[in-house]
Design a protein around this motif. Structure first.
Motif, PDB file in Angstrom:
ATOM      1  N   GLU A   1      30.282  26.964  10.484  1.00 28.03           N
ATOM      2  CA  GLU A   1      28.905  26.666  10.870  1.00 28.03           C
ATOM      3  C   GLU A   1      28.664  26.953  12.346  1.00 28.03           C
ATOM      4  OE1 GLU A   1      25.540  23.111  10.596  1.00 28.03           O
ATOM      5  OE2 GLU A   1      27.645  22.666  10.185  1.00 28.03           O
ATOM      6  N   GLU A   2      29.649  26.656  13.190  1.00 35.64           N
ATOM      7  CA  GLU A   2      29.473  26.941  14.617  1.00 35.64           C
ATOM      8  C   GLU A   2      29.296  28.440  14.850  1.00 35.64           C
ATOM      9  OE1 GLU A   2      31.828  26.303  18.846  1.00 35.64           O
ATOM     10  OE2 GLU A   2      32.642  27.431  17.160  1.00 35.64           O
ATOM     11  N   ARG A   3      30.023  29.238  14.093  1.00 33.08           N
ATOM     12  CA  ARG A   3      29.975  30.686  14.286  1.00 33.08           C
ATOM     13  C   ARG A   3      28.725  31.318  13.679  1.00 33.08           C
ATOM     14  NH1 ARG A   3      32.511  33.398  11.584  1.00 33.08           N
ATOM     15  NH2 ARG A   3      32.452  35.307  12.827  1.00 33.08           N
ATOM     16  N   THR A   4      28.319  30.844  12.494  1.00 39.54           N
ATOM     17  CA  THR A   4      27.274  31.542  11.728  1.00 39.54           C
ATOM     18  C   THR A   4      25.961  30.783  11.641  1.00 39.54           C
ATOM     19  OG1 THR A   4      27.934  30.572   9.601  1.00 39.54           O
ATOM     20  CG2 THR A   4      29.090  32.578  10.313  1.00 39.54           C
ATOM     21  N   GLY A   5      26.000  29.469  11.930  1.00 37.32           N
ATOM     22  CA  GLY A   5      24.797  28.661  11.791  1.00 37.32           C
ATOM     23  C   GLY A   5      24.504  28.225  10.374  1.00 37.32           C
TER      24      GLY A   5
ATOM     25  N   ARG B   1      21.689  23.110  17.179  1.00 35.43           N
ATOM     26  CA  ARG B   1      20.621  22.641  16.326  1.00 35.43           C
ATOM     27  C   ARG B   1      19.479  22.071  17.147  1.00 35.43           C
ATOM     28  NH1 ARG B   1      23.349  18.825  13.117  1.00 35.43           N
ATOM     29  NH2 ARG B   1      24.469  20.615  12.284  1.00 35.43           N
ATOM     30  N   ALA B   2      19.828  21.298  18.196  1.00 30.63           N
ATOM     31  CA  ALA B   2      18.792  20.732  19.067  1.00 30.63           C
ATOM     32  C   ALA B   2      18.007  21.823  19.790  1.00 30.63           C
ATOM     33  CB  ALA B   2      19.433  19.779  20.083  1.00 30.63           C
ATOM     34  N   SER B   3      18.733  22.847  20.219  1.00 33.23           N
ATOM     35  CA  SER B   3      18.080  23.968  20.905  1.00 33.23           C
ATOM     36  C   SER B   3      17.109  24.691  19.971  1.00 33.23           C
ATOM     37  CB  SER B   3      19.135  24.935  21.417  1.00 33.23           C
ATOM     38  OG  SER B   3      18.553  26.070  21.998  1.00 33.23           O
ATOM     39  N   LYS B   4      17.506  24.856  18.711  1.00 35.30           N
ATOM     40  CA  LYS B   4      16.649  25.547  17.743  1.00 35.30           C
ATOM     41  C   LYS B   4      15.404  24.715  17.443  1.00 35.30           C
ATOM     42  CE  LYS B   4      18.686  27.715  14.455  1.00 35.30           C
ATOM     43  NZ  LYS B   4      19.423  28.059  13.204  1.00 35.30           N
ATOM     44  N   GLU B   5      15.568  23.391  17.337  1.00 40.26           N
ATOM     45  CA  GLU B   5      14.437  22.523  17.058  1.00 40.26           C
ATOM     46  C   GLU B   5      13.454  22.496  18.224  1.00 40.26           C
ATOM     47  OE1 GLU B   5      16.245  18.821  16.146  1.00 40.26           O
ATOM     48  OE2 GLU B   5      16.881  19.427  14.103  1.00 40.26           O
ATOM     49  N   THR B   6      14.007  22.515  19.465  1.00 40.75           N
ATOM     50  CA  THR B   6      13.162  22.537  20.660  1.00 40.75           C
ATOM     51  C   THR B   6      12.351  23.820  20.737  1.00 40.75           C
ATOM     52  OG1 THR B   6      14.754  21.158  21.841  1.00 40.75           O
ATOM     53  CG2 THR B   6      13.141  22.374  23.160  1.00 40.75           C
ATOM     54  N   ALA B   7      13.043  24.935  20.423  1.00 39.70           N
ATOM     55  CA  ALA B   7      12.350  26.231  20.466  1.00 39.70           C
ATOM     56  C   ALA B   7      11.258  26.297  19.407  1.00 39.70           C
ATOM     57  CB  ALA B   7      13.373  27.349  20.252  1.00 39.70           C
TER      58      ALA B   7
END
Length: 443
Positions: free
Chosen positions: A341-345, A437-443
């Motif tokens: 998950e860290e590598r691919t999301g 995940r937090a960065s994606k939600e913020t964006a």
């Protein structure tokens, strides 16, 4: 505990097929060892090959019951029924017809089993992300596995020896065991209604992307290869044990179930110890178990015949070690989900566990096939009693149970040394995933 009860049916299936299915083909149906081995190998290879696909399908399933539970319902109902029919082979038919029947029914049984086993096992990675809690969760599952094997290996000989012929006895055993498997699967389905889930949006299925993710998941590949060698060893020894007890050790066939069960008791007793030991490092505990398994396999080469008490002790010790070699890798594989998950999301519990179970099935299938080749190469006579077997046949049985597994355990040990995923590294992976995940939600 409700989830772990679902392992009872899995353990019964594995315990009976690994310990008694080849024996059923050679001694009840009179099929020669090579053809019997091939009849079992083909469905097992098919079963192993579809595991990752079933896992990927369950990853992308959406229903009111969740991703995995619909498979527990359908698979749990069908694989026990198919298992019962597997032991209804027409004993009076020609060898070709009997082989074809076994291949067809075992193929159906294995397919249904995969649709239950893969989604069921995948739930371990989505019920918790805690490194140590996963070990304890796996501990519950392993205790259930030992109870399932214990019941299966004790009850099976009592059932298949309860009728006038082995053919009739195995037919009764198949029906009883099949009903037990269905009940286990339904229990797990009902008990996991409120089980926690980690659900992430699933990408459209891309076979190349799934394959690439597995290929680049280094901890998983190392663990998978280690476990493959382990299951080669287990497949060879588990398939050969009943032959060792009856033909080499010259022990009453009535004690076979108790002999096989002794290892299950040892593993069940030792599982809490291995759970505690794994808290100090799963890899180190796993390596210790592998060393113990290799050592005991080699020592069994020198076990004298006609000493039931000594064999009981040896099998109990093997069970103590087996508790660790089963608990540790099964507690480690959920951690490789976070590495991916860290590598691919993406979270690929189903694909990863499907490929993991492929390893177990492929290893045991090939290990069992190796055992059948040894029986044939050393002149074992299908359907004959102990007095009709020559010294070479007895030597082949002994080597298949001892020296072959020992070499395979040694290979597993050296592969495991490269495993890189410690608890500290795992916690780092979780932090990175949360930050992304937090960065994606913020964006």
């Amino acid at each position: 505990m409700g989830w772990a009860i679902g392992e009872l049916g899995i353990a019964t299936y594995i315990g009976i097929t690994m310990s008694y299915l080849l024996f059923y083909l050679t001694q009840a149906l009179g099929i020669s060892p090579v053809w019997a081995g091939l009849a079992l190998l083909i469905p097992r290879l098919w079963d192993a090959l579809i595991d990752p696909l079933v896992g990927a399908i369950s990853d992308r399933t959406r229903s009111r019951m969740g991703r995995r539970r619909p498979f527990l319902l359908v698979g749990g109902l069908t694989f026990g029924v198919m298992f019962a029919f597997l032991f209804q082979a027409p004993a009076d038919a020609s060898e070709g017809v009997k082989i074809a029947y076994v291949i067809a029914l075992y193929l159906l049984t294995s397919t249904a089993f995969t649709f239950y086993d893969v989604p069921y096992s995948s739930m371990a990675a989505e019920m918790t992300t805690d490194y140590r809690v996963r070990t304890r969760l796996t501990g519950f599952k392993m205790v259930a596995a030992r109870i399932g094997i214990l019941v299966a290996v004790i009850a099976a000989p009592l059932l298949f020896n309860s009728q006038e012929t082995l053919v009739q006895g195995f037919a009764v055993m198949g029906m009883v065991a099949g009903a037990y498997m269905v009940l286990s699967g339904l229990w797990a389905f009902l008990a996991t209604r409120d089980a926690p889930q980690i659900v992430r949006p699933a990408e459209p299925f891309d076979l190349r992307a799934e394959y690439r993710a597995l290929r680049e998941n280094r901890p998983f590949l190392i663990l998978w290869t280690t476990f493959l060698f382990q299951n080669f060893a287990i497949g060879a020894s588990a398939t050969t044990l009943i032959y060792l007890v009856i033909f080499v050790m010259k022990i009453d066939a009535a004690l076979v179930g108790a002999m096989v069960a002794t290892s299950a008791v040892g593993a069940m007793v030792a599982t809490p110890f291995w759970v505690r030991l794994a808290q100090y490092g799963k890899q180190k505990a796993y390596a210790a178990g592998i060393v113990g398994a290799a050592t005991l396999s080699l020592l069994m080469l020198f076990m004298p015949a006609g000493l039931p008490a000594a064999l009981f002790v040896a099998l109990f010790l093997i069970g103590l070690v087996d508790g660790g070699t089963q608990l540790c890798p099964n507690a480690m594989v959920p951690d490789t989900v976070e590495y991916d998950e860290e590598r691919t999301g993406q979270r690929r519990e189903g694909t990863i566990f499907g490929t993991w179970l492929l390893c177990r099935k492929l290893g045991m299938a090939m290990g069992a096939f190796i055992a059948s080749l040894f029986l044939s190469a050393f002149g074992f006579v299908a359907g004959a009693d102990a007095a009709a077997q020559g010294e070479n046949a007895l030597l082949g049985i002994r080597l298949s149970y001892t020296l072959v597994p020992c070499v395979l355990w040694v290979c597993a040990f050296f592969v495991l040394r490269a495993y890189p995923l410690t608890e500290a590294r795992f916690e780092e992976l979780k932090r990175n995933i949360s930050a992304a995940r937090a960065s994606k939600e913020t964006a």
